[in-house]
Structure formats: C-alpha cells, structure tokens
Write a protein that holds these residues in place. Structure first.
Motif, PDB file in Angstrom:
ATOM      1  N   VAL A  15       0.857  -1.183   0.000  1.00 12.43           N
ATOM      2  CA  VAL A  15       0.000   0.000   0.000  1.00 12.43           C
ATOM      3  C   VAL A  15       0.893   1.234   0.000  1.00 12.43           C
ATOM      4  CG1 VAL A  15      -1.924  -1.095   1.235  1.00 12.43           C
ATOM      5  CG2 VAL A  15      -0.112   0.035   2.537  1.00 12.43           C
ATOM      6  N   GLU A  16       0.268   2.391  -0.057  1.00 16.72           N
ATOM      7  CA  GLU A  16       0.942   3.654   0.184  1.00 16.72           C
ATOM      8  C   GLU A  16       0.282   4.295   1.393  1.00 16.72           C
ATOM      9  OE1 GLU A  16       2.589   5.180  -4.048  1.00 16.72           O
ATOM     10  OE2 GLU A  16       0.453   5.522  -3.675  1.00 16.72           O
ATOM     11  N   TRP A  23       2.881  10.484   0.090  1.00 15.21           N
ATOM     12  CA  TRP A  23       2.541   9.057   0.014  1.00 15.21           C
ATOM     13  C   TRP A  23       3.828   8.256  -0.084  1.00 15.21           C
ATOM     14  CZ3 TRP A  23      -2.174   7.460   1.129  1.00 15.21           C
ATOM     15  CH2 TRP A  23      -3.231   8.362   1.007  1.00 15.21           C
ATOM     16  N   ASP A  63      -8.389   6.896   5.506  1.00 13.38           N
ATOM     17  CA  ASP A  63      -8.147   7.866   4.444  1.00 13.38           C
ATOM     18  C   ASP A  63      -6.670   8.205   4.274  1.00 13.38           C
ATOM     19  OD1 ASP A  63      -7.931   9.310   6.808  1.00 13.38           O
ATOM     20  OD2 ASP A  63      -9.053  11.030   6.067  1.00 13.38           O
ATOM     21  N   GLU A  64      -5.791   7.590   5.064  1.00  9.62           N
ATOM     22  CA  GLU A  64      -4.361   7.810   4.940  1.00  9.62           C
ATOM     23  C   GLU A  64      -3.615   6.578   4.428  1.00  9.62           C
ATOM     24  OE1 GLU A  64      -2.662   9.505   8.474  1.00  9.62           O
ATOM     25  OE2 GLU A  64      -4.208  11.056   8.580  1.00  9.62           O
ATOM     26  N   ARG A  66      -3.737   3.762   0.899  1.00  8.04           N
ATOM     27  CA  ARG A  66      -4.346   3.416  -0.388  1.00  8.04           C
ATOM     28  C   ARG A  66      -3.584   2.257  -1.007  1.00  8.04           C
ATOM     29  NH1 ARG A  66      -2.588   8.855  -3.771  1.00  8.04           N
ATOM     30  NH2 ARG A  66      -0.386   8.302  -4.033  1.00  8.04           N
ATOM     31  N   PRO A  67      -4.313   1.402  -1.754  1.00  7.32           N
ATOM     32  CA  PRO A  67      -3.649   0.262  -2.408  1.00  7.32           C
ATOM     33  C   PRO A  67      -2.696   0.741  -3.493  1.00  7.32           C
ATOM     34  CG  PRO A  67      -6.053   0.175  -2.694  1.00  7.32           C
ATOM     35  CD  PRO A  67      -5.727   1.430  -1.973  1.00  7.32           C
TER      36      PRO A  67
END
Length: 69
Positions: A15-16, A23, A63-64, A66-67
C-alpha cells in the motif's frame, strides 16, 4: 482485543501511506477497529532520515492508506 476488532490478511499487501503529507510505500497486514468504532490500517514502512533509517509500525486512518496500483 477480540477478533471482531481485528481483521488480519493472510499475507501483507503493498500500500501507500500518507506520512507528513507525502505518500510512501508500506505494507499493510490488516485492519484494527479502535474503541471509537473507526477502522485503522495496520501498516509498517521504512524511511530514510538524516540520522539513518527509521522503521514505522503503526496504525493509520483509512483515508491515509491506499492500495498500490
């Protein structure tokens, strides 16, 4: 902590993660429900600093994270 508050992945996924407004690559090994009811991603990542490498093992709000891809 009970099982209804933890959702582990069989294998961590890339993820990031939002770290200081940027990110960065990380690995997520699951989700953890905090006492307030919100889900947080369980993540780990390594960053280079002027003092050396720093390893972070933490949880971040949904919300922090993401894939990748």
């Amino acid at each position: 902590m009970t099982e209804d508050r933890i959702r582990r992945f069989d294998e961590p996924r890339p993820v990031e993660v939002l770290h200081d407004g940027e990110w960065v690559p990380a690995m997520q090994d699951g989700w953890v429900r905090w006492p307030d009811g919100d889900w947080y991603a369980s993540v780990s990542y390594v960053l280079e600093h002027d003092w050396g490498r720093g390893r972070y093992v933490t949880s971040v709000p949904a919300d922090e994270v993401r894939p990748v891809g």
